[in-house]
Design an enzyme around this catalytic site. Structure first.
Site, PDB file in Angstrom:
ATOM      1  CG  ASP A  96      -1.696   1.346   1.277  1.00 12.46           C
ATOM      2  OD1 ASP A  96      -2.580   1.513   0.419  1.00 12.46           O
ATOM      3  OD2 ASP A  96      -1.407   2.219   2.127  1.00 12.46           O
ATOM      4  CE1 TYR A 131       0.759   8.018   2.443  1.00 16.13           C
ATOM      5  CE2 TYR A 131       1.198   5.727   1.938  1.00 16.13           C
ATOM      6  CZ  TYR A 131       0.402   6.689   2.527  1.00 16.13           C
ATOM      7  OH  TYR A 131      -0.722   6.305   3.198  1.00 16.13           O
ATOM      8  CE  LYS A 160      -3.561   4.902   0.976  1.00 17.61           C
ATOM      9  NZ  LYS A 160      -2.119   4.623   1.086  1.00 17.61           N
ATOM     10  CG  HIS A 172      -4.514   9.813   0.435  1.00 18.43           C
ATOM     11  ND1 HIS A 172      -3.194   9.689   0.088  1.00 18.43           N
ATOM     12  CD2 HIS A 172      -4.555   9.528   1.758  1.00 18.43           C
ATOM     13  CE1 HIS A 172      -2.478   9.348   1.153  1.00 18.43           C
ATOM     14  NE2 HIS A 172      -3.282   9.248   2.180  1.00 18.43           N
TER      15      HIS A 172
HETATM   16  P1  NDP Z   1       1.167   1.238  11.823  1.00 16.22           P
HETATM   17  O1  NDP Z   1       0.062   0.922  12.752  1.00 16.22           O
HETATM   18  O2  NDP Z   1       1.431   0.323  10.702  1.00 16.22           O
HETATM   19  O3  NDP Z   1       2.461   1.443  12.723  1.00 16.22           O
HETATM   20  C1  NDP Z   1       3.701   1.729  12.161  1.00 16.22           C
HETATM   21  C2  NDP Z   1       4.652   2.069  13.288  1.00 16.22           C
HETATM   22  O4  NDP Z   1       4.825   0.930  14.108  1.00 16.22           O
HETATM   23  C3  NDP Z   1       6.027   2.464  12.827  1.00 16.22           C
HETATM   24  O5  NDP Z   1       6.524   3.432  13.735  1.00 16.22           O
HETATM   25  C4  NDP Z   1       6.821   1.162  12.926  1.00 16.22           C
HETATM   26  O6  NDP Z   1       8.180   1.470  13.151  1.00 16.22           O
HETATM   27  C5  NDP Z   1       6.197   0.519  14.145  1.00 16.22           C
HETATM   28  N1  NDP Z   1       6.142  -0.956  14.074  1.00 16.22           N
HETATM   29  C6  NDP Z   1       5.944  -1.731  12.990  1.00 16.22           C
HETATM   30  N2  NDP Z   1       5.880  -3.020  13.308  1.00 16.22           N
HETATM   31  C7  NDP Z   1       6.034  -3.082  14.659  1.00 16.22           C
HETATM   32  C8  NDP Z   1       6.061  -4.151  15.570  1.00 16.22           C
HETATM   33  N3  NDP Z   1       5.887  -5.412  15.163  1.00 16.22           N
HETATM   34  N4  NDP Z   1       6.235  -3.858  16.882  1.00 16.22           N
HETATM   35  C9  NDP Z   1       6.383  -2.571  17.298  1.00 16.22           C
HETATM   36  N5  NDP Z   1       6.362  -1.514  16.464  1.00 16.22           N
HETATM   37  C10 NDP Z   1       6.192  -1.773  15.145  1.00 16.22           C
HETATM   38  O7  NDP Z   1       0.892   2.727  11.307  1.00 16.22           O
HETATM   39  P2  NDP Z   1       0.862   3.506   9.933  1.00 16.22           P
HETATM   40  O8  NDP Z   1       0.311   4.826  10.273  1.00 16.22           O
HETATM   41  O9  NDP Z   1       2.136   3.454   9.215  1.00 16.22           O
HETATM   42  O10 NDP Z   1      -0.239   2.754   9.072  1.00 16.22           O
HETATM   43  C11 NDP Z   1       0.058   1.673   8.221  1.00 16.22           C
HETATM   44  C12 NDP Z   1      -0.122   2.058   6.772  1.00 16.22           C
HETATM   45  O11 NDP Z   1      -1.418   2.577   6.529  1.00 16.22           O
HETATM   46  C13 NDP Z   1       0.782   3.204   6.299  1.00 16.22           C
HETATM   47  O12 NDP Z   1       2.122   2.835   6.109  1.00 16.22           O
HETATM   48  C14 NDP Z   1       0.075   3.595   5.023  1.00 16.22           C
HETATM   49  O13 NDP Z   1       0.339   2.678   3.995  1.00 16.22           O
HETATM   50  C15 NDP Z   1      -1.379   3.551   5.479  1.00 16.22           C
HETATM   51  N6  NDP Z   1      -1.863   4.841   6.003  1.00 16.22           N
HETATM   52  C16 NDP Z   1      -2.889   5.453   5.307  1.00 16.22           C
HETATM   53  C17 NDP Z   1      -3.419   6.638   5.734  1.00 16.22           C
HETATM   54  C18 NDP Z   1      -4.541   7.237   4.978  1.00 16.22           C
HETATM   55  O14 NDP Z   1      -4.894   8.392   5.232  1.00 16.22           O
HETATM   56  N7  NDP Z   1      -5.131   6.539   4.038  1.00 16.22           N
HETATM   57  C19 NDP Z   1      -2.909   7.334   6.909  1.00 16.22           C
HETATM   58  C20 NDP Z   1      -1.845   6.622   7.603  1.00 16.22           C
HETATM   59  C21 NDP Z   1      -1.378   5.411   7.151  1.00 16.22           C
HETATM   60  P3  NDP Z   1       9.385   0.845  12.235  1.00 16.22           P
HETATM   61  O15 NDP Z   1       9.131   1.222  10.811  1.00 16.22           O
HETATM   62  O16 NDP Z   1      10.580   1.496  12.821  1.00 16.22           O
HETATM   63  O17 NDP Z   1       9.318  -0.634  12.487  1.00 16.22           O
END
Ligand code: NDP
Length: 294
Positions: free
Chosen positions: A43, A48, A73, A106
């Site tokens: 995704d 981004y 998106k 989006h």
């Molecule tokens: P997530 O809930 O996926 O959390 C991501 C965070 O958690 C990062 O800081 C990552 O750090 C950390 N993390 C990942 N895996 C673990 C784990 N197993 N244990 C502990 N910490 C962990 O949040 P997102 O906001 O990134 O949402 C996911 C996806 O959704 C986005 O990447 C995007 O594709 C989409 N999105 C869409 C939006 C929209 O408006 N449509 C808005 C926000 C997100 P690290 O990378 O250091 O592991």
């Protein structure tokens, strides 16, 4: 990998890798790791700034390309019929593909909903022309969906929303279920609850005692429990990580089952507090930065 059948019969892997806030220079390695570890759904988004690197990693992958599901998106600055058709061309060129599996809007632009509808009609055109396999929306609330369904022909296949135990948007989920719109969770492990700069510190849902207790019971991590909670309730989840060991951890969620009581305990964590932008407050003036040409 478990898949979900979208309302037009297309299969989408239930779990994908998110790449929001993944810097372009780290995107290729994250996506490569994910593909090697069995992910078949990525995704990304025009906004981004890493579609090019996502495409590069997919091209470099030595396994079959055809079963990799690419979702991206259209950003609000590209809304309007012709602008959105052109935005597809920009994204497809950056990704290096002729066809995108799932293309979604989006955000709604509530103050200029005509532009939002025109953008969605462009998605319908792209679907009819076979340039995309499915279309959808993101951050659409019940009133946005209601207006959209009244004014357009194709029911969105997916609505991507902030969904984690602290903010579940049950009214939107119920509306989606009724209209065969798959709800896809962004911040499925609660990323938004621990990102710096999002208002007052509400505490990470990953550290909630109810979550850690269930994790201990199953010998799983809190992140795995939250992903399982989404998948077991029929949602798509797209956790983001740039670290290989976490990318591996986040897909390792298909070998255990939460009980009805555990699901209910997680449901009970609702706080009613949104972490992301208020959908009604999204305007071009506040968020409308331009998306570069390919
Ligand atoms: P997530 O809930 O996926 O959390 C991501 C965070 O958690 C990062 O800081 C990552 O750090 C950390 N993390 C990942 N895996 C673990 C784990 N197993 N244990 C502990 N910490 C962990 O949040 P997102 O906001 O990134 O949402 C996911 C996806 O959704 C986005 O990447 C995007 O594709 C989409 N999105 C869409 C939006 C929209 O408006 N449509 C808005 C926000 C997100 P690290 O990378 O250091 O592991």
């Amino acid at each position: 990998m478990q898949s979900l059948t979208l309302n037009n019969g297309i299969h989408m892997p239930a779990l994908g890798l998110g790449v929001f806030q993944t810097p372009p220079q780290e995107t290729r390695s994250a996506v490569t790791a994910a593909l090697e570890l069995g992910y078949r759904h990525i995704d990304t988004a025009a906004a981004y700034g890493n579609e090019r690197e996502v495409g590069q990693a997919i091209r470099d992958f030595e396994g079959p390309r055809d079963d990799i599901f690419i979702e991206t998106k259209i950003w609000i600055s590209d809304y309007g019929y012709d602008q959105t058709l052109h935005a597809f061309d920009k994204s497809a060129a950056k990704l290096g593909v002729d066809q995108i599996d799932l293309l979604i809007l989006h955000q709604a632009l509530p103050s200029e909903f005509d532009q939002t509808l025109a953008a969605y009609r462009a998605l319908e055109r792209l679907l009819a022309d076979g340039r995309v396999r499915a279309i959808g929306v993101s951050n659409f609330m019940v009133d946005h969906l209601t207006t959209l369904l009244d004014a357009t022909t194709v029911v969105p296949a997916v609505n991507q929303l902030e969904i984690h135990p602290y903010f579940q948007q049950r009214a939107v989920l119920d509306f989606g279920a009724k209209h065969h719109i798959v709800s896809q969770a962004w911040s499925p492990i609660g990323g938004i609850t621990f990102y710096p700069g999002y208002g007052e510190n509400r505490g990470s849902v990953l550290q909630d005692p109810a979550v850690t207790r269930i994790a201990e019971t199953h010998g799983k991590s809190p992140a795995q429990v939250l992903l399982r909670w989404g998948i077991q309730q029929g949602r798509s989840v797209i956790p983001k990580s740039t670290r290989r060991e976490r990318i591996a951890e986040n897909i390792d969620v298909f070998d255990f089952e939460l009980t009805a009581g555990e699901l209910a305990a997680l449901d009970a964590l609702e706080t009613g507090r949104r972490g992301g932008p208020e959908p009604e407050a999204v305007t071009l003036a506040a968020y409308g930065r331009a998306i570069p040409e390919a």
